[in-house]
Scaffold this motif. Structure first.
Motif, PDB file in Angstrom:
ATOM      1  N   THR A 100     -10.102   2.949  -2.365  1.00 45.56           N
ATOM      2  CA  THR A 100     -10.193   4.321  -1.850  1.00 45.56           C
ATOM      3  C   THR A 100      -9.808   5.361  -2.894  1.00 45.56           C
ATOM      4  O   THR A 100      -9.790   6.550  -2.614  1.00 45.56           O
ATOM      5  CB  THR A 100      -9.278   4.481  -0.626  1.00 45.56           C
ATOM      6  N   GLU A 101      -9.501   4.905  -4.082  1.00 42.33           N
ATOM      7  CA  GLU A 101      -9.057   5.823  -5.143  1.00 42.33           C
ATOM      8  C   GLU A 101     -10.244   6.602  -5.702  1.00 42.33           C
ATOM      9  O   GLU A 101     -11.325   6.055  -5.899  1.00 42.33           O
ATOM     10  CB  GLU A 101      -8.396   4.994  -6.249  1.00 42.33           C
ATOM     11  N   GLY A 102     -10.032   7.875  -5.988  1.00 37.38           N
ATOM     12  CA  GLY A 102     -11.083   8.668  -6.594  1.00 37.38           C
ATOM     13  C   GLY A 102     -11.155   8.441  -8.092  1.00 37.38           C
ATOM     14  O   GLY A 102     -10.202   7.994  -8.727  1.00 37.38           O
ATOM     15  N   ASP A 103     -12.313   8.737  -8.696  1.00 36.08           N
ATOM     16  CA  ASP A 103     -12.470   8.566 -10.136  1.00 36.08           C
ATOM     17  C   ASP A 103     -11.410   9.357 -10.890  1.00 36.08           C
ATOM     18  O   ASP A 103     -11.177  10.541 -10.609  1.00 36.08           O
ATOM     19  CB  ASP A 103     -13.857   9.046 -10.573  1.00 36.08           C
ATOM     20  N   GLY A 104     -10.781   8.704 -11.861  1.00 32.49           N
ATOM     21  CA  GLY A 104      -9.806   9.366 -12.702  1.00 32.49           C
ATOM     22  C   GLY A 104      -8.402   9.394 -12.157  1.00 32.49           C
ATOM     23  O   GLY A 104      -7.470   9.786 -12.866  1.00 32.49           O
ATOM     24  N   VAL A 105      -8.202   8.962 -10.906  1.00 32.52           N
ATOM     25  CA  VAL A 105      -6.859   8.952 -10.322  1.00 32.52           C
ATOM     26  C   VAL A 105      -6.123   7.698 -10.785  1.00 32.52           C
ATOM     27  O   VAL A 105      -6.640   6.595 -10.686  1.00 32.52           O
ATOM     28  CB  VAL A 105      -6.914   8.983  -8.785  1.00 32.52           C
ATOM     29  N   VAL A 106      -4.916   7.883 -11.301  1.00 30.99           N
ATOM     30  CA  VAL A 106      -4.057   6.761 -11.673  1.00 30.99           C
ATOM     31  C   VAL A 106      -3.054   6.551 -10.554  1.00 30.99           C
ATOM     32  O   VAL A 106      -2.286   7.459 -10.231  1.00 30.99           O
ATOM     33  CB  VAL A 106      -3.319   7.022 -13.006  1.00 30.99           C
ATOM     34  N   THR A 107      -3.073   5.396  -9.937  1.00 32.80           N
ATOM     35  CA  THR A 107      -2.120   5.100  -8.869  1.00 32.80           C
ATOM     36  C   THR A 107      -0.896   4.385  -9.432  1.00 32.80           C
ATOM     37  O   THR A 107      -0.910   3.858 -10.542  1.00 32.80           O
ATOM     38  CB  THR A 107      -2.759   4.208  -7.803  1.00 32.80           C
ATOM     39  N   TYR A 108       0.146   4.347  -8.614  1.00 26.72           N
ATOM     40  CA  TYR A 108       1.356   3.625  -9.006  1.00 26.72           C
ATOM     41  C   TYR A 108       1.037   2.153  -9.239  1.00 26.72           C
ATOM     42  O   TYR A 108       1.588   1.533 -10.166  1.00 26.72           O
ATOM     43  CB  TYR A 108       2.432   3.766  -7.926  1.00 26.72           C
ATOM     44  N   ALA A 109       0.135   1.582  -8.431  1.00 27.52           N
ATOM     45  CA  ALA A 109      -0.238   0.171  -8.597  1.00 27.52           C
ATOM     46  C   ALA A 109      -0.857  -0.068  -9.972  1.00 27.52           C
ATOM     47  O   ALA A 109      -0.572  -1.077 -10.624  1.00 27.52           O
ATOM     48  CB  ALA A 109      -1.205  -0.252  -7.506  1.00 27.52           C
ATOM     49  N   GLU A 110      -1.698   0.871 -10.430  1.00 29.55           N
ATOM     50  CA  GLU A 110      -2.314   0.723 -11.749  1.00 29.55           C
ATOM     51  C   GLU A 110      -1.263   0.842 -12.850  1.00 29.55           C
ATOM     52  O   GLU A 110      -1.275   0.083 -13.833  1.00 29.55           O
ATOM     53  CB  GLU A 110      -3.405   1.773 -11.936  1.00 29.55           C
ATOM     54  N   GLY A 111      -0.361   1.792 -12.704  1.00 34.31           N
ATOM     55  CA  GLY A 111       0.711   1.931 -13.677  1.00 34.31           C
ATOM     56  C   GLY A 111       1.577   0.687 -13.731  1.00 34.31           C
ATOM     57  O   GLY A 111       1.987   0.245 -14.809  1.00 34.31           O
ATOM     58  N   PHE A 112       1.852   0.111 -12.569  1.00 32.00           N
ATOM     59  CA  PHE A 112       2.659  -1.108 -12.498  1.00 32.00           C
ATOM     60  C   PHE A 112       1.962  -2.255 -13.225  1.00 32.00           C
ATOM     61  O   PHE A 112       2.614  -3.051 -13.915  1.00 32.00           O
ATOM     62  CB  PHE A 112       2.898  -1.477 -11.032  1.00 32.00           C
ATOM     63  N   THR A 113       0.638  -2.341 -13.079  1.00 37.47           N
ATOM     64  CA  THR A 113      -0.112  -3.388 -13.768  1.00 37.47           C
ATOM     65  C   THR A 113      -0.031  -3.228 -15.279  1.00 37.47           C
ATOM     66  O   THR A 113       0.013  -4.208 -16.022  1.00 37.47           O
ATOM     67  CB  THR A 113      -1.582  -3.373 -13.309  1.00 37.47           C
TER      68      THR A 113
ATOM     69  N   ALA B 199       0.788  -1.235   0.000  1.00 35.80           N
ATOM     70  CA  ALA B 199       0.000   0.000   0.000  1.00 35.80           C
ATOM     71  C   ALA B 199       0.819   1.283   0.000  1.00 35.80           C
ATOM     72  O   ALA B 199       0.484   2.221  -0.738  1.00 35.80           O
ATOM     73  CB  ALA B 199      -0.978  -0.008   1.183  1.00 35.80           C
ATOM     74  N   PRO B 200       1.865   1.403   0.811  1.00 35.46           N
ATOM     75  CA  PRO B 200       2.606   2.676   0.821  1.00 35.46           C
ATOM     76  C   PRO B 200       3.145   3.083  -0.546  1.00 35.46           C
ATOM     77  O   PRO B 200       3.281   4.272  -0.836  1.00 35.46           O
ATOM     78  CB  PRO B 200       3.756   2.390   1.799  1.00 35.46           C
ATOM     79  N   ILE B 201       3.445   2.099  -1.377  1.00 36.66           N
ATOM     80  CA  ILE B 201       3.933   2.384  -2.733  1.00 36.66           C
ATOM     81  C   ILE B 201       2.772   2.432  -3.720  1.00 36.66           C
ATOM     82  O   ILE B 201       2.648   3.347  -4.530  1.00 36.66           O
ATOM     83  CB  ILE B 201       4.950   1.313  -3.169  1.00 36.66           C
ATOM     84  N   GLY B 202       1.893   1.442  -3.638  1.00 36.56           N
ATOM     85  CA  GLY B 202       0.844   1.280  -4.639  1.00 36.56           C
ATOM     86  C   GLY B 202      -0.198   2.359  -4.663  1.00 36.56           C
ATOM     87  O   GLY B 202      -0.748   2.683  -5.722  1.00 36.56           O
ATOM     88  N   ASN B 203      -0.501   2.975  -3.522  1.00 33.57           N
ATOM     89  CA  ASN B 203      -1.579   3.965  -3.467  1.00 33.57           C
ATOM     90  C   ASN B 203      -1.148   5.365  -3.889  1.00 33.57           C
ATOM     91  O   ASN B 203      -1.971   6.280  -3.930  1.00 33.57           O
ATOM     92  CB  ASN B 203      -2.166   4.020  -2.054  1.00 33.57           C
ATOM     93  N   LYS B 204       0.102   5.552  -4.191  1.00 35.06           N
ATOM     94  CA  LYS B 204       0.592   6.886  -4.570  1.00 35.06           C
ATOM     95  C   LYS B 204       0.003   7.325  -5.912  1.00 35.06           C
ATOM     96  O   LYS B 204       0.138   6.616  -6.911  1.00 35.06           O
ATOM     97  CB  LYS B 204       2.120   6.861  -4.660  1.00 35.06           C
ATOM     98  N   PRO B 205      -0.660   8.487  -5.993  1.00 37.22           N
ATOM     99  CA  PRO B 205      -1.180   8.968  -7.282  1.00 37.22           C
ATOM    100  C   PRO B 205      -0.034   9.370  -8.213  1.00 37.22           C
ATOM    101  O   PRO B 205       0.923  10.028  -7.788  1.00 37.22           O
ATOM    102  CB  PRO B 205      -2.018  10.190  -6.905  1.00 37.22           C
ATOM    103  N   ILE B 206      -0.133   8.955  -9.472  1.00 34.85           N
ATOM    104  CA  ILE B 206       0.887   9.341 -10.448  1.00 34.85           C
ATOM    105  C   ILE B 206       0.294  10.050 -11.661  1.00 34.85           C
ATOM    106  O   ILE B 206       1.023  10.407 -12.586  1.00 34.85           O
ATOM    107  CB  ILE B 206       1.714   8.125 -10.917  1.00 34.85           C
ATOM    108  N   GLY B 207      -1.015  10.266 -11.668  1.00 30.51           N
ATOM    109  CA  GLY B 207      -1.621  10.965 -12.791  1.00 30.51           C
ATOM    110  C   GLY B 207      -3.133  10.950 -12.724  1.00 30.51           C
ATOM    111  O   GLY B 207      -3.730  10.369 -11.809  1.00 30.51           O
ATOM    112  N   TYR B 208      -3.745  11.605 -13.732  1.00 33.17           N
ATOM    113  CA  TYR B 208      -5.202  11.744 -13.768  1.00 33.17           C
ATOM    114  C   TYR B 208      -5.685  11.559 -15.208  1.00 33.17           C
ATOM    115  O   TYR B 208      -5.059  12.059 -16.146  1.00 33.17           O
ATOM    116  CB  TYR B 208      -5.622  13.114 -13.241  1.00 33.17           C
ATOM    117  N   ILE B 209      -6.782  10.829 -15.367  1.00 35.55           N
ATOM    118  CA  ILE B 209      -7.349  10.592 -16.698  1.00 35.55           C
ATOM    119  C   ILE B 209      -8.828  10.951 -16.685  1.00 35.55           C
ATOM    120  O   ILE B 209      -9.486  10.895 -15.644  1.00 35.55           O
ATOM    121  CB  ILE B 209      -7.165   9.123 -17.148  1.00 35.55           C
ATOM    122  N   SER B 210      -9.371  11.303 -17.854  1.00 38.11           N
ATOM    123  CA  SER B 210     -10.769  11.718 -17.939  1.00 38.11           C
ATOM    124  C   SER B 210     -11.693  10.591 -18.364  1.00 38.11           C
ATOM    125  O   SER B 210     -12.912  10.772 -18.404  1.00 38.11           O
ATOM    126  CB  SER B 210     -10.907  12.885 -18.917  1.00 38.11           C
TER     127      SER B 210
END
Length: 602
Positions: free
Chosen positions: A454-467, A391-402
């Motif tokens: 717990t992620e808000g709509d449109g938030v790209v987390t590090y975990a998503e980028g890693f996937t 979680a400490p790494i994966g939940n970090k926001p790295i961007g936003y998409i529409s």
């Protein structure tokens, strides 16, 4: 080359949990009448003797790729044919549900074995990939997996790391992830019959394994695709030799027969493509089934008749078909899609008199890992444990998409985004960088807009980028002539990519037409290739950004291995993260790219 991994040492297995059995559909018209004693025990006064025929349940799946949590978007759905001719999509996958389905399927089947067709690990989401896939091995142990073949992704981190996943021990650089707890390794054998150590000329892991119960013996031979070096980084397969699949399976089928094992299942990490994407498409139906195409067909047609069934993978397709063996006898060939969305239930009728499978009685079907069943508590506990560490790494926001940035299509929106990110990073390293190319196989998932956890709509987390980009490839810059660049585009549809084109994802500014109605290299319309509106000059030099896998000539792009003036940068996920942070915000998110750089004519 590191020392050869030690052979598999079995440990005591936990008692299987058993629950409701899934029905099994007959493949084509293969089910023939058996004697009344089939699958039953012959009874005599005062004692009970086994009957001649014993049904053995074979549960199988493939290409899990560390997807412990339910996959998102299209990666977490399957298509189902309906009786009225329509189709519907079903949300599927997640090991909490897979465990429940497998345990239900085993209920009432005292003779049940569970096997897999490779790529259990590699290209995994953060919850597994961040920890070098130890969480997935733990999950497979809890699933009571009995045996699996290796796949190409088992070699992403090399043979030494594969040996650690098999036999245990903490990671050589990252150490143990849980204080005071040493990683135990797999309770099941990985089979690598056609993967040889170049020095010893012997398989790096066991070539086969025999399942036994009350006199019933079934051998499993495991192989991966011979072309594994073409789809894995050179470092991952260093010191290894990959042999022909058919030749290897035939060799060990003979060896098993000499040891008294006449019933054999081949676990082959190579696959085919059915005519329909629906998991329950009947590819053997009279007048309506078109079977499967692809590399597995030639393998199935040529593997010795000593093999009774083929469990396959690699293509992420779903099928339960038959292909005639060299003697003209139908033989079951199955694949359960990918990411734990399906499992295959096959009934093998074992003849105690001959020690072989009564092939006319084989029945097989794929079943959906639906999410409408209770979650397996032990899997929920496992996921919770590893998510807390990530979680400490994966939940970090790295961007936003529409909106959703899809991974679908020959040219995909996510492919365009990644190529643009690598071009931007390349220009930071060298302002003379002209374009970027990305291999589609290196893109493992879309980016989804909807909230997750717990992620808000449109938030790209590090975990998503890693996937999306889990391989830790570097971004490399190389120089190519214009003629070489054109040749690279032609390699998308020629050579090893002729039968199944691999369309490179291209950065903004590069446009061209791909005419799939033509054949060979002519499918790339040369005079349509433009860079920033100008034709490619064959004699000019172009600075190209790719990942390190492509820079080594991977995926059949041999010309990309001939670049000059190399410059190695940071890893590709870091480049994507940097691009998203620089070009998006909560108030100004990135819109999904239009995916209009390549004109596809079909």
């Amino acid at each position: 080359m590191s020392a050869t991994p030690q052979p598999f040492r079995p440990r005591r297995r936990s008692t299987r949990l058993l629950a409701a059995a899934a029905g099994v559909a007959t493949v084509g018209a293969l089910v023939a009448a058996l004697p009344a004693s089939a699958g039953e025990s012959a009874k005599k006064p005062g004692h009970q003797q086994p009957g001649r025929y014993q049904d053995v349940q074979l549960l199988s799946f493939n290409d899990l790729h560390g997807n412990l949590e339910p996959p998102s978007g299209s990666s977490g759905r399957v298509t189902e044919n309906q009786p009225d001719g329509t189709t519907k999509t079903i949300d599927a996958g997640g090991v909490e549900y897979l465990a429940t389905h497998l345990r239900q399927a085993r209920k009432g089947n005292a003779y049940s074995v569970t096997a897999a067709g490779g790529d259990m690990v590699g290209a995994s989401p953060l919850i597994s990939g961040l920890f070098h896939d130890e969480p997935t091995i733990e999950a497979l142990n809890k699933l009571d997996l009995d045996v699996t073949s290796v796949g190409n992704h088992e070699f992403d981190e090399g043979a030494k790391e594969l040996g650690r996943l098999q036999n245990g021990g903490c990671h050589p650089t990252d150490g143990c992830y849980v204080k005071g707890k040493k990683f135990k390794g797999a309770d099941f054998p990985y089979l690598a019959a056609n993967v040889l150590d170049e020095k010893t000329k012997k398989p790096i892991l066991k070539p086969y394994w025999v399942w036994k119960k009350n006199g019933v013996k079934i051998g499993f031979i495991g192989v991966t695709l011979e072309n594994t070096p073409g789809v894995v980084s050179a470092e991952g397969v260093k010191g290894l030799k990959f042999k022909d699949e058919v030749e290897t399976i035939d060799k060990y089928a003979k060896e098993l027969e000499k040891k008294g094992v006449k019933s054999v299942v081949a676990l082959i990490h190579e696959g085919g493509l059915p005519a329909s994407s629906s998991y329950n498409y009947d590819c053997d139906s009279p007048g309506g089934g078109d079977g499967i195409s692809g590399p597995i067909v030639d393998i199935a047609k040529n593997v010795t008749p000593k093999v009774d069934a083929l469990v396959t993978g690699h293509t992420h397709a779903a099928y339960a078909c038959t292909v005639d063996d060299p003697s003209g006898k139908p033989r079951t060939v199955t694949s359960a899609a990918s990411f734990g969305r399906l499992y295959t239930d096959t009934t093998l009728t074992y003849d105690r008199r001959t020690g072989d499978i009564a092939r006319t009685a084989v029945a097989s079907a794929n079943h959906v890992v639906t999410r409408d069943v209770a979650k397996a508590p032990d899997m929920t506990e496992l996921i919770t444990k590893w998510n807390a560490l990530a979680a400490p790494i994966g939940n970090k926001p790295i961007g936003y998409i529409s909106g959703d940035i899809s991974n679908a299509g020959a040219e995909s929106p996510i492919g365009d985004l990644i190529a643009d990110a690598q071009l931007a990073y390349g220009k930071e390293l060298d302002p003379e960088t002209d374009l970027a190319l990305m291999n589609p196989g290196g893109i493992r998932a879309p980016l989804t807009y909807a909230a997750k956890g717990t992620e808000g709509d449109g938030v790209v987390t590090y975990a998503e980028g890693f996937t999306v980009q889990p391989f830790a490839n570097t971004v490399n810059l190389q120089d190519f002539t214009g003629a070489q660049l054109v040749q690279v585009l032609k390699e998308q549809v020629t050579g090893t990519n002729a039968a199944s084109p691999k369309v490179l994802q291209v950065s903004s500014g590069l446009t061209y037409t791909l005419d799939l109605t033509k054949s060979g290299a002519d499918r790339v319309v040369t005079d349509s290739i433009l860079l920033n509106g100008a034709a490619i000059d064959p004699a000019a030099t172009y600075r190209v950004a790719t990942n390190s896998f492509l820079a080594g000539g991977g995926d059949g792009f041999t010309t990309l291995g001939l670049g000059t003036n190399d410059l190695v940068g940071d890893d590709d996920l870091a480049a994507l993260e940097k691009y998203l942070l620089a070009t998006s915000s909560a108030t100004n998110p990135i819109a999904p790219p239009a995916a209009n750089r390549i004109t596809i004519v079909q």
